[in-house]
Design a protein around this motif. Structure first.
Motif, PDB file in Angstrom:
ATOM      1  N   ASP A  38      11.928  -9.612   5.155  1.00  0.00           N
ATOM      2  CA  ASP A  38      12.190  -9.906   6.569  1.00  0.00           C
ATOM      3  C   ASP A  38      11.049  -9.352   7.415  1.00  0.00           C
ATOM      4  OD1 ASP A  38      14.924 -11.119   6.628  1.00  0.00           O
ATOM      5  OD2 ASP A  38      15.377  -9.274   5.522  1.00  0.00           O
ATOM      6  N   VAL A  39      10.465  -8.261   6.937  1.00  0.00           N
ATOM      7  CA  VAL A  39       9.316  -7.661   7.631  1.00  0.00           C
ATOM      8  C   VAL A  39       8.442  -6.959   6.592  1.00  0.00           C
ATOM      9  CG1 VAL A  39      10.610  -5.535   8.176  1.00  0.00           C
ATOM     10  CG2 VAL A  39       8.615  -6.147   9.556  1.00  0.00           C
ATOM     11  N   VAL A  40       7.129  -7.017   6.823  1.00  0.00           N
ATOM     12  CA  VAL A  40       6.177  -6.364   5.908  1.00  0.00           C
ATOM     13  C   VAL A  40       5.379  -5.322   6.685  1.00  0.00           C
ATOM     14  CG1 VAL A  40       4.094  -6.703   4.507  1.00  0.00           C
ATOM     15  CG2 VAL A  40       5.973  -8.342   4.352  1.00  0.00           C
ATOM     16  N   MET A  41       5.321  -4.096   6.156  1.00  0.00           N
ATOM     17  CA  MET A  41       4.459  -3.065   6.726  1.00  0.00           C
ATOM     18  C   MET A  41       3.226  -2.983   5.835  1.00  0.00           C
ATOM     19  SD  MET A  41       2.848  -0.103   7.223  1.00  0.00           S
ATOM     20  CE  MET A  41       3.137   0.765   5.697  1.00  0.00           C
ATOM     21  N   LYS A  42       2.059  -3.238   6.454  1.00  0.00           N
ATOM     22  CA  LYS A  42       0.803  -3.271   5.699  1.00  0.00           C
ATOM     23  C   LYS A  42       0.001  -2.006   5.988  1.00  0.00           C
ATOM     24  CE  LYS A  42      -2.535  -5.982   7.428  1.00  0.00           C
ATOM     25  NZ  LYS A  42      -3.680  -5.083   7.679  1.00  0.00           N
ATOM     26  N   LYS A  64       3.846 -18.081   6.105  1.00  0.00           N
ATOM     27  CA  LYS A  64       5.287 -18.288   5.897  1.00  0.00           C
ATOM     28  C   LYS A  64       6.096 -17.731   7.086  1.00  0.00           C
ATOM     29  CE  LYS A  64       6.073 -19.771   1.444  1.00  0.00           C
ATOM     30  NZ  LYS A  64       4.939 -20.657   1.306  1.00  0.00           N
ATOM     31  N   GLY A  65       5.389 -17.184   8.078  1.00  0.00           N
ATOM     32  CA  GLY A  65       6.080 -16.675   9.266  1.00  0.00           C
ATOM     33  C   GLY A  65       6.735 -15.308   9.084  1.00  0.00           C
ATOM     34  N   VAL A  66       6.313 -14.563   8.037  1.00  0.00           N
ATOM     35  CA  VAL A  66       6.853 -13.207   7.849  1.00  0.00           C
ATOM     36  C   VAL A  66       6.060 -12.240   8.745  1.00  0.00           C
ATOM     37  CG1 VAL A  66       7.280 -11.348   6.177  1.00  0.00           C
ATOM     38  CG2 VAL A  66       7.430 -13.746   5.445  1.00  0.00           C
ATOM     39  N   PRO A  67       6.732 -11.454   9.601  1.00  0.00           N
ATOM     40  CA  PRO A  67       5.989 -10.506  10.444  1.00  0.00           C
ATOM     41  C   PRO A  67       5.292  -9.437   9.590  1.00  0.00           C
ATOM     42  CG  PRO A  67       8.321 -10.583  11.069  1.00  0.00           C
ATOM     43  CD  PRO A  67       8.183 -11.383   9.815  1.00  0.00           C
ATOM     44  N   VAL A  68       4.007  -9.231   9.841  1.00  0.00           N
ATOM     45  CA  VAL A  68       3.249  -8.183   9.143  1.00  0.00           C
ATOM     46  C   VAL A  68       2.825  -7.163  10.201  1.00  0.00           C
ATOM     47  CG1 VAL A  68       1.219  -7.663   7.734  1.00  0.00           C
ATOM     48  CG2 VAL A  68       2.437  -9.834   7.407  1.00  0.00           C
ATOM     49  N   ILE A  69       3.367  -5.943  10.087  1.00  0.00           N
ATOM     50  CA  ILE A  69       3.151  -4.942  11.139  1.00  0.00           C
ATOM     51  C   ILE A  69       2.566  -3.663  10.560  1.00  0.00           C
ATOM     52  CG2 ILE A  69       5.044  -5.896  12.549  1.00  0.00           C
ATOM     53  CD1 ILE A  69       6.790  -3.541  11.605  1.00  0.00           C
ATOM     54  N   SER A  70       2.187  -2.737  11.449  1.00  0.00           N
ATOM     55  CA  SER A  70       1.657  -1.452  10.994  1.00  0.00           C
ATOM     56  C   SER A  70       2.755  -0.394  11.029  1.00  0.00           C
ATOM     57  CB  SER A  70       0.497  -1.016  11.892  1.00  0.00           C
ATOM     58  OG  SER A  70       0.981  -0.717  13.193  1.00  0.00           O
ATOM     59  N   GLY A 108       0.832  -1.204   0.000  1.00  0.00           N
ATOM     60  CA  GLY A 108       0.000   0.000   0.000  1.00  0.00           C
ATOM     61  C   GLY A 108       0.862   1.248   0.000  1.00  0.00           C
ATOM     62  N   ALA A 109       0.772   2.033  -1.092  1.00  0.00           N
ATOM     63  CA  ALA A 109       1.637   3.212  -1.223  1.00  0.00           C
ATOM     64  C   ALA A 109       0.872   4.497  -0.959  1.00  0.00           C
ATOM     65  CB  ALA A 109       2.259   3.234  -2.615  1.00  0.00           C
ATOM     66  N   GLY A 110       0.192   4.549   0.193  1.00  0.00           N
ATOM     67  CA  GLY A 110      -0.462   5.792   0.610  1.00  0.00           C
ATOM     68  C   GLY A 110       0.447   6.559   1.550  1.00  0.00           C
ATOM     69  N   GLU A 111      -0.144   7.408   2.382  1.00  0.00           N
ATOM     70  CA  GLU A 111       0.619   8.252   3.316  1.00  0.00           C
ATOM     71  C   GLU A 111       1.501   7.407   4.239  1.00  0.00           C
ATOM     72  OE1 GLU A 111       2.180  11.515   5.008  1.00  0.00           O
ATOM     73  OE2 GLU A 111       0.798  11.628   3.317  1.00  0.00           O
ATOM     74  N   SER A 112       0.914   6.375   4.860  1.00  0.00           N
ATOM     75  CA  SER A 112       1.697   5.585   5.815  1.00  0.00           C
ATOM     76  C   SER A 112       2.746   4.736   5.098  1.00  0.00           C
ATOM     77  CB  SER A 112       0.786   4.710   6.679  1.00  0.00           C
ATOM     78  OG  SER A 112       0.128   3.739   5.908  1.00  0.00           O
ATOM     79  N   GLY A 113       2.392   4.218   3.914  1.00  0.00           N
ATOM     80  CA  GLY A 113       3.317   3.375   3.161  1.00  0.00           C
ATOM     81  C   GLY A 113       4.551   4.123   2.703  1.00  0.00           C
ATOM     82  N   VAL A 114       4.339   5.297   2.124  1.00  0.00           N
ATOM     83  CA  VAL A 114       5.469   6.068   1.595  1.00  0.00           C
ATOM     84  C   VAL A 114       6.315   6.619   2.744  1.00  0.00           C
ATOM     85  CG1 VAL A 114       6.095   8.076   0.193  1.00  0.00           C
ATOM     86  CG2 VAL A 114       4.311   6.516  -0.592  1.00  0.00           C
ATOM     87  N   GLY A 115       5.673   7.040   3.819  1.00  0.00           N
ATOM     88  CA  GLY A 115       6.413   7.502   5.010  1.00  0.00           C
ATOM     89  C   GLY A 115       7.313   6.400   5.554  1.00  0.00           C
ATOM     90  N   THR A 116       6.772   5.175   5.624  1.00  0.00           N
ATOM     91  CA  THR A 116       7.545   4.029   6.121  1.00  0.00           C
ATOM     92  C   THR A 116       8.696   3.702   5.173  1.00  0.00           C
ATOM     93  OG1 THR A 116       5.550   3.151   7.158  1.00  0.00           O
ATOM     94  CG2 THR A 116       7.379   1.619   6.887  1.00  0.00           C
ATOM     95  N   PHE A 122      -7.359  -0.854  13.082  1.00  0.00           N
ATOM     96  CA  PHE A 122      -6.590  -1.532  12.029  1.00  0.00           C
ATOM     97  C   PHE A 122      -5.090  -1.351  12.258  1.00  0.00           C
ATOM     98  CE2 PHE A 122     -10.280  -0.417   8.937  1.00  0.00           C
ATOM     99  CZ  PHE A 122     -11.092  -1.327   9.587  1.00  0.00           C
ATOM    100  N   GLN A 123      -4.702  -0.154  12.708  1.00  0.00           N
ATOM    101  CA  GLN A 123      -3.279   0.084  12.989  1.00  0.00           C
ATOM    102  C   GLN A 123      -2.842  -0.716  14.219  1.00  0.00           C
ATOM    103  OE1 GLN A 123      -3.977   4.317  12.967  1.00  0.00           O
ATOM    104  NE2 GLN A 123      -2.495   4.635  11.336  1.00  0.00           N
ATOM    105  N   LEU A 124      -3.710  -0.791  15.217  1.00  0.00           N
ATOM    106  CA  LEU A 124      -3.378  -1.535  16.443  1.00  0.00           C
ATOM    107  C   LEU A 124      -3.241  -3.030  16.166  1.00  0.00           C
ATOM    108  CD1 LEU A 124      -5.678   0.319  18.997  1.00  0.00           C
ATOM    109  CD2 LEU A 124      -3.176   0.307  19.006  1.00  0.00           C
TER     110      LEU A 124
END
Length: 443
Positions: free
Chosen positions: A64-68, A85-91, A8-16, A159-161
């Motif tokens: 290694d880590v995914v920001m969703k 697959k055990g990949v951490p998906v975080i906010s 997701g390439a919105g505000e949070s995605g691009v900031g991350t 959703f972020q929590l």
């Protein structure tokens, strides 16, 4: 080099992406939809690899880590695959939080969180170095990278929590919890409640949880679950020893036997729910040692939030009110509770499993006509069709406003308070609110 994948390439995605790159991650941004031009330009300028209108599975699974992005549900196939697959998906909140030592004030709740966050920021910024982020404004990650404030006020959604595992705010606030977004929680209210309480999951007694003691859902959860944080409830119905309560027209806040008293008569925001928002914000300010005088003045000059019970114009003695931010029934309840004149009510959009019964008394008492503004208005018509003389359907804001203009008489209100999400006809609730204001101004 650690691989950071961003969905997701919105505000949070691009900031991350920017923060991740600065912290030495190999960053890849993937969006199922089209990426907005302004975000694409940032990615290109910073030489960050990206793709749109697809997810390349192999690249995502190498992470290694995914920001969703918070807009993507956990049920989506690619997210399920990553988790299996055990990949951490975080906010974004979880990701950015590890790169700051700032004092964090995190605010969640079904309603009131934006107003409370903006009000808290307004009170703190007079005396502290403080950023405002989360669900509002520039992304938290981007602010951690560019400003590195000493304090942050974060508006945090459920959703972020859901993507927070180590996040530990110094001060957490839960404004209220009512059924909302149940489509994302298997239509189980319990799941949504547990999601909100993730805000305090890592707090210790050195941290503080501020909450509405009048909210039965919150009070029940706190009674039945071990909360480690120091609790400071607020109430407008009962006396609170440690926390905040309303005594006639004064807010009384007590923390460790240290008391401050705030008169409510000059608070800029009107309505009972805003007294609660003021209590929460003032409690934070008191904890962070803001002077009483500053708190008082800031409560008096706060301007409020766009699209939240915003008076737009008076035309032929009819008041037009924009409450587009009311995306659930409880928010619309506050809106109808706060108007006194006969009201033409514009409602509708994407229903999130709404129960409209709590609005019935207001419909009988105050609403003279209903304009349904949604692709599917069936449920609204079933609920309210027999309660008002006039109920009409439209799919255009300009038309909704014109119909309202014809129906409303001197002394009435025209209230846009949709009680639903906006995505069927509008980009988001801001777009819906702006279209309403434009339509009113061009009457």
């Amino acid at each position: 080099m650690k691989q950071l994948v961003i969905l997701g390439a919105g505000e949070s995605g691009v900031g991350t992406a920017l923060l991740g790159q600065a912290k030495g991650f190999q960053v890849f941004v993937s969006d199922k939809g089209k990426i907005k031009e302004k975000y694409k330009e940032v990615l290109i300028y910073n030489k960050i690899e990206w793709e749109e209108e697809q997810h390349t599975e192999a690249k995502l699974l190498a992470a290694d880590v995914v920001m969703k992005s918070p807009g993507i549900p956990d049920k989506v196939a690619i997210v399920k695959l990553l988790l299996n697959k055990g990949v951490p998906v975080i906010s974004e909140i979880e990701f950015a939080n590890q790169f700051t030592n700032a004092t964090i004030v995190a605010i969640t709740g079904s309603n009131g969180k934006t107003t409370t966050a903006m009000l808290t920021h307004h009170l703190l910024k007079q005396e502290l170095d403080v950023g405002l982020a989360g669900n509002i404004g520039d992304s938290f990650a981007k602010q951690v990278l560019e400003h590195n404030y000493n304090n942050y006020v974060l508006e945090v959604s459920s959703f972020q929590l859901d993507g927070c595992f180590k996040f530990k705010p110094k001060i957490a606030i839960i404004t209220n919890i009512v059924p909302d977004h149940l489509d994302r929680y298997d239509y189980e209210f319990e799941n949504y409640i547990a999601s909100k309480f993730r805000i305090t999951q890592n707090q210790t007694k050195e941290d503080v949880l501020i909450y509405d003691a009048d909210d039965e859902v919150i009070a029940n959860y706190i009674n039945n679950n071990a909360i480690q944080a120091t609790v400071l409830p607020f109430s407008i119905t009962k006396k609170i020893e440690n926390g905040a309560y309303l005594d006639k027209d004064k807010i009384i806040i007590t923390i460790d036997n240290n008391q401050i008293i705030m008169p409510t008569k000059n608070i800029a925001l009107e309505g009972k729910h805003n007294i609660k928002n003021a209590m929460a914000a003032s409690t934070v300010s008191h904890l962070l040692k803001i002077r009483k005088q500053t708190i008082r003045e800031s409560l008096e000059n706060f301007q409020g939030v766009e699209h939240r019970l915003e008076n737009v114009l008076k035309i032929n003695k009819v008041q037009y009110i924009n409450d587009s931010k009311a995306t659930n029934v409880n928010a619309t309840y506050f809106a109808l509770d706060s108007v006194s004149a006969p009201t033409v009510w514009i409602v509708g959009g994407v229903d999130k499993g709404n129960d409209y019964k709590e609005l019935y008394p207001f419909i009988n008492e105050k609403v003279k006509a209903i304009i349904c503004l949604g692709v599917d208005n069936q449920k609204l018509i079933e609920n309210f069709g027999n309660m008002v003389d006039v109920i009409v359907e439209t799919q255009f804001m300009s038309e909704a406003v014109k119909i309202a203009y014809k129906i409303a008489e001197a002394g009435d209100n025209v209230l846009l308070s949709p009680a639903c999400a906006s995505f069927d006809l509008f980009e988001n609730y801001e777009d819906r609110g702006r279209q309403f204001k434009e339509a009113v101004r061009s009457l």
